[in-house]
Design a protein around this motif. Structure first.
Motif, PDB file in Angstrom:
ATOM      1  N   GLU A 156      -8.826   8.494   2.402  1.00 14.14           N
ATOM      2  CA  GLU A 156      -7.600   7.582   2.075  1.00 14.14           C
ATOM      3  C   GLU A 156      -6.388   8.040   3.198  1.00 14.14           C
ATOM      4  OE1 GLU A 156      -5.294   7.018  -1.201  1.00 14.14           O
ATOM      5  OE2 GLU A 156      -5.977   8.745  -2.342  1.00 14.14           O
ATOM      6  N   ARG A 157      -5.254   7.173   3.188  1.00 12.49           N
ATOM      7  CA  ARG A 157      -4.145   7.801   3.859  1.00 12.49           C
ATOM      8  C   ARG A 157      -3.529   8.907   3.173  1.00 12.49           C
ATOM      9  NH1 ARG A 157      -0.747   5.213   8.517  1.00 12.49           N
ATOM     10  NH2 ARG A 157       0.209   7.244   9.227  1.00 12.49           N
TER      11      ARG A 157
ATOM     12  N   GLU B 140      -1.106  11.701  10.543  1.00 13.98           N
ATOM     13  CA  GLU B 140      -1.882  10.853  11.390  1.00 13.98           C
ATOM     14  C   GLU B 140      -2.707  10.076  10.375  1.00 13.98           C
ATOM     15  OE1 GLU B 140      -2.685  10.425  14.432  1.00 13.98           O
ATOM     16  OE2 GLU B 140      -0.952  11.684  15.519  1.00 13.98           O
ATOM     17  N   LYS B 141      -3.078   9.047  10.744  1.00 16.33           N
ATOM     18  CA  LYS B 141      -3.883   8.169   9.844  1.00 16.33           C
ATOM     19  C   LYS B 141      -5.220   8.387   9.595  1.00 16.33           C
ATOM     20  CE  LYS B 141      -3.635   2.973  10.400  1.00 16.33           C
ATOM     21  NZ  LYS B 141      -3.420   1.941  11.291  1.00 16.33           N
TER      22      LYS B 141
ATOM     23  N   PRO C 217       0.701  -1.188  -0.269  1.00 16.67           N
ATOM     24  CA  PRO C 217       0.005   0.252   0.094  1.00 16.67           C
ATOM     25  C   PRO C 217       0.776   1.347  -0.221  1.00 16.67           C
ATOM     26  CG  PRO C 217      -0.317  -1.417   1.944  1.00 16.67           C
ATOM     27  CD  PRO C 217       0.591  -2.021   1.016  1.00 16.67           C
ATOM     28  N   HIS C 218       0.544   2.132  -0.732  1.00 15.58           N
ATOM     29  CA  HIS C 218       1.110   3.404  -0.685  1.00 15.58           C
ATOM     30  C   HIS C 218       0.013   4.634  -0.179  1.00 15.58           C
ATOM     31  CE1 HIS C 218       4.085   1.482  -2.784  1.00 15.58           C
ATOM     32  NE2 HIS C 218       4.527   2.439  -3.563  1.00 15.58           N
ATOM     33  N   PRO C 219       0.558   5.543   0.439  1.00 13.23           N
ATOM     34  CA  PRO C 219      -0.190   6.783   0.898  1.00 13.23           C
ATOM     35  C   PRO C 219       0.038   7.734  -0.391  1.00 13.23           C
ATOM     36  CG  PRO C 219       2.058   6.962   1.658  1.00 13.23           C
ATOM     37  CD  PRO C 219       2.031   5.810   0.870  1.00 13.23           C
ATOM     38  N   ALA C 220      -1.152   8.508  -0.302  1.00  8.59           N
ATOM     39  CA  ALA C 220      -1.050   9.693  -1.100  1.00  8.59           C
ATOM     40  C   ALA C 220      -0.291  10.772  -0.470  1.00  8.59           C
ATOM     41  CB  ALA C 220      -2.431  10.370  -1.376  1.00  8.59           C
ATOM     42  N   VAL C 221       0.325  11.678  -1.123  1.00  8.77           N
ATOM     43  CA  VAL C 221       1.058  12.618  -0.553  1.00  8.77           C
ATOM     44  C   VAL C 221       0.730  13.911  -1.018  1.00  8.77           C
ATOM     45  CG1 VAL C 221       3.394  13.727  -0.484  1.00  8.77           C
ATOM     46  CG2 VAL C 221       3.086  11.332  -0.335  1.00  8.77           C
TER      47      VAL C 221
ATOM     48  N   ILE D  87      -0.448  11.871   3.562  1.00 10.67           N
ATOM     49  CA  ILE D  87       0.413  12.441   4.138  1.00 10.67           C
ATOM     50  C   ILE D  87       0.674  13.828   3.585  1.00 10.67           C
ATOM     51  CG2 ILE D  87       2.912  12.404   4.649  1.00 10.67           C
ATOM     52  CD1 ILE D  87       2.609   9.482   4.746  1.00 10.67           C
TER      53      ILE D  87
END
Lengths: 241, 241
Positions: free
Chosen positions: A103-104, A96-97, A12-16, A106
């Motif tokens: 979605e996640r 923070e989550k 899984p990758h976070p959005a940034v 950051i």
DNA sequence: ACAAAAGTGTTAGGCCTACACCCATGA
DNA sequence: TCATGGGTGTAGGCCTAACACTTTTGT
């Protein structure tokens, strides 16, 4: 923005995202630039519609050279204001989550200082608005927190950098400059001591704009002397307040 | 680590890592903790094998509450050293497109200060090694740059924070403390002036450990007085050096 | 005429800096 | 015995902080 499609990863990758805290100063009060959410065309940005937020948006993985480019690009898109990537400083990462309900996500908080006089016209009044720093409403996401952290950075920077250079209009008065320092540091200074100290640094040039120096009412105008400042900085110094 | 599989997004997402710059001090020299790459079992980490690097690794999107948790977890995994997420500070985000040859990876640089005396035993000597800061070899990725930036942060922090508290062992001597300040600020101080100033702050307690204060050889030992320091800090102060 | 804004200079005290000598130990 | 490391105090200068009165303008 990158083409919409299917992007597949093994983990899984976070959005940034990059968010921007833009500080300005109108000669009286410290200001911050905010945008109202929900005006964008992009369907993916439907959270917190109608609320005020910091300008910012998603990293374009294919095009943005660094996250500072994201900040610059998104600021321009959302507010019309053009700030170079290199003119941003970072205030921290917020990860923070649950900070974004979708979605996640950051975010890397960026801040920059602008001469309000230069840019007020550029600002797209449709979506964006300058708020008094002390009267900022409650913001979307965790942007309240981001704003506080960015302000803390500004407060620290002022000890080492000519924050005035960037925030004051080209020509300004000593009382205005003092007021800016007082707004940022949240203290009051003695007028005479402030003037003495500032003049001592040798970074202020008096400006004779022809208006009569009649007695004492209407303040003397100054301009920053960039060379002297750079000199000072090279030798390593610290603005003491 | 999250399960390997297929994770699908509508837009490209970067991978996100946390890297750790861990500073220590052995009473003589400023130290940094590095790991040798390639010892990990995970197949995905095959870049820069055999080179020295900062400890760090990928955000676990499902489990890491914040990116600081990533830093803490990865540090523990790679070096055996346990540092709480809240004890890390951020040194910045590094997001250049090609900084990792494999895919777009954005890293959030963290740094922390540890008492070398406390942790040297915990450190897993297999993978990790303490280097003199001034003798760090060339590092993998852009870790040289990250290290420089973290050091610059440390150098700035020292003006506002009791960096000594965190780096010195419980009991220490004035010459050791002075040496630490000199290492970080890259200057030399007069012995007498340094002692006067430090004592003036009232944050040092003399420790009588029974060793005879015979004349002047073997230095007086001190301990930080946390209460007095916190007091000072609350009233707002700045360590002047 | 009164309130508000702005300009100006001096003094006392505190902090910073620079500086030299003595003692003890280990080589 | 010599080199090294460590402890200690003072005097001068600079910077900081505190402080009051005058002028002008706008109301």
């Amino acid at each position: 923005m990158a083409k919409k499609g299917q992007y597949i990863y093994e983990y899984p990758h976070p959005a940034v995202t990059a968010d921007c805290v833009i500080f300005g100063y109108d000669g009286k009060r410290l200001k911050v630039l905010l945008v109202k959410r929900g005006q964008e065309k992009e369907a993916s940005k439907e959270a917190y519609v109608g609320e005020w937020a910091l300008p910012g948006g998603f990293l374009d993985v294919d095009r943005d050279k660094t996250i500072a480019y994201t900040a610059s690009r998104e600021l321009k898109e959302e507010t019309g204001l053009q700030i170079k990537p290199s003119e941003f400083k970072e205030a921290g990462t917020f990860s923070e989550k649950k900070r974004d309900p979708r979605e996640r996500v950051i975010t890397v908080a960026h801040y920059a200082l602008v001469k309000l006089s230069d840019v007020q016209a550029d600002t797209d009044a449709e979506n964006a608005e300058w708020f008094d720093f002390s009267e900022v409403p409650s913001l979307a996401f965790d942007h309240d927190k981001i704003l506080r952290v960015a302000f803390a950075h500004l407060k620290r920077d002022i000890h080492f950098e000519p924050v005035g250079f960037e925030l004051m209009s080209e020509v300004f008065t000593l009382p205005q400059l003092q007021n800016l320092y007082e707004s940022i540091l949240e203290v009051k200074f003695d007028r005479r001591n402030f003037a003495n100290k500032m003049k001592h640094y040798g970074i202020l040039d008096e400006v004779d704009d022809g208006t009569p120096r009649n007695g004492t009412r209407n303040p003397i105008k100054y301009r920053f002397n960039k060379e002297n400042y750079d000199d000072l900085k090279r030798r390593g110094f610290q603005l003491e307040f």
